[in-house]
Design a protein around this motif. Structure first.
Motif, PDB file in Angstrom:
ATOM      1  N   HIS A 124      48.891 -92.743 -42.423  1.00 42.41           N
ATOM      2  CA  HIS A 124      48.711 -93.633 -43.564  1.00 42.41           C
ATOM      3  C   HIS A 124      48.102 -94.904 -42.981  1.00 42.41           C
ATOM      4  O   HIS A 124      48.769 -95.615 -42.223  1.00 42.41           O
ATOM      5  N   TYR A 125      46.844 -95.159 -43.304  1.00 37.69           N
ATOM      6  CA  TYR A 125      46.151 -96.304 -42.728  1.00 37.69           C
ATOM      7  C   TYR A 125      46.514 -97.596 -43.447  1.00 37.69           C
ATOM      8  O   TYR A 125      46.735 -97.607 -44.657  1.00 37.69           O
ATOM      9  N   GLY A 126      46.523 -98.680 -42.690  1.00 42.15           N
ATOM     10  CA  GLY A 126      46.774 -99.998 -43.237  1.00 42.15           C
ATOM     11  C   GLY A 126      45.502-100.584 -43.837  1.00 42.15           C
ATOM     12  O   GLY A 126      44.455 -99.931 -43.893  1.00 42.15           O
ATOM     13  N   PRO A 127      45.566-101.845 -44.239  1.00 41.93           N
ATOM     14  CA  PRO A 127      44.455-102.461 -44.966  1.00 41.93           C
ATOM     15  C   PRO A 127      43.269-102.898 -44.095  1.00 41.93           C
ATOM     16  O   PRO A 127      42.220-103.257 -44.626  1.00 41.93           O
ATOM     17  N   ASP A 128      43.385-102.848 -42.770  1.00 37.37           N
ATOM     18  CA  ASP A 128      42.308-103.335 -41.892  1.00 37.37           C
ATOM     19  C   ASP A 128      41.242-102.257 -41.694  1.00 37.37           C
ATOM     20  O   ASP A 128      41.113-101.662 -40.623  1.00 37.37           O
TER      21      ASP A 128
ATOM     22  N   ASP B  77      41.631 -88.502 -48.927  1.00 35.81           N
ATOM     23  CA  ASP B  77      41.019 -89.448 -49.865  1.00 35.81           C
ATOM     24  C   ASP B  77      41.854 -90.732 -49.930  1.00 35.81           C
ATOM     25  O   ASP B  77      42.964 -90.792 -49.414  1.00 35.81           O
ATOM     26  N   ASP B  78      41.297 -91.735 -50.553  1.00 31.44           N
ATOM     27  CA  ASP B  78      41.929 -93.052 -50.560  1.00 31.44           C
ATOM     28  C   ASP B  78      42.988 -93.230 -51.647  1.00 31.44           C
ATOM     29  O   ASP B  78      43.533 -94.328 -51.778  1.00 31.44           O
ATOM     30  N   ASP B  79      43.265 -92.212 -52.410  1.00 33.05           N
ATOM     31  CA  ASP B  79      44.226 -92.328 -53.501  1.00 33.05           C
ATOM     32  C   ASP B  79      45.504 -91.579 -53.152  1.00 33.05           C
ATOM     33  O   ASP B  79      45.457 -90.366 -53.006  1.00 33.05           O
TER      34      ASP B  79
END
Length: 96
Positions: free
Chosen positions: A9-13, A44-46
Motif C-alpha cells: 500500500h503506497y503512501g502519498p509521495d 489500480d489506485d482505487d
C-alpha cells in the motif's frame, strides 16, 4: 516451497516512488530471475495505489528479508505491507 501474496500500500509521495521505480523494477527483475518473485505488478489506485507480488519462499521471515532489499523499503514510500501465505490450487503457481 510455500507461495506468498504480498500487497504493498503506497503512501502519498508519488514523486519519490516514481523517481526510484527503475531501481524497484530492477530488484524485481533480479528476484524474478532467481525464481523468488513469481509475478508482480501495480494495483489500480482505487482506493489506494499499491502493488501485488507473488513470492516463493520457505517462510514468512524469508519473505520479509527479501522485501527489506526492495529499494522502496528504505525510501519510506510503502505505507503498509500485507504478507499472506497463499495456496494456489489452479494455474501456473499451483503445487501438486
Amino acid at each position: 516451497m510455500p507461495v506468498f501474496a504480498v500487497t504493498y500500500h503506497y503512501g502519498p509521495d508519488t514523486d519519490t516512488r516514481m523517481e526510484h521505480r527503475p531501481a524497484h523494477r530492477q530488484w524485481q527483475a533480479e528476484m524474478n530471475e532467481a525464481g523468488t518473485i513469481l509475478a508482480s505488478g501495480p494495483l489500480d489506485d482505487d482506493p489506494q495505489p499499491g502493488g501485488l507480488l507473488i513470492l516463493s519462499a520457505a517462510d514468512h521471515a524469508e519473505v520479509e528479508g527479501h522485501l527489506a532489499a526492495d529499494p522502496y523499503a528504505s525510501l519510506g514510500v510503502i505505507e503498509k505491507t500485507d504478507i499472506r501465505e497463499w495456496t494456489p490450487v489452479f494455474g501456473p503457481f499451483a503445487q501438486g
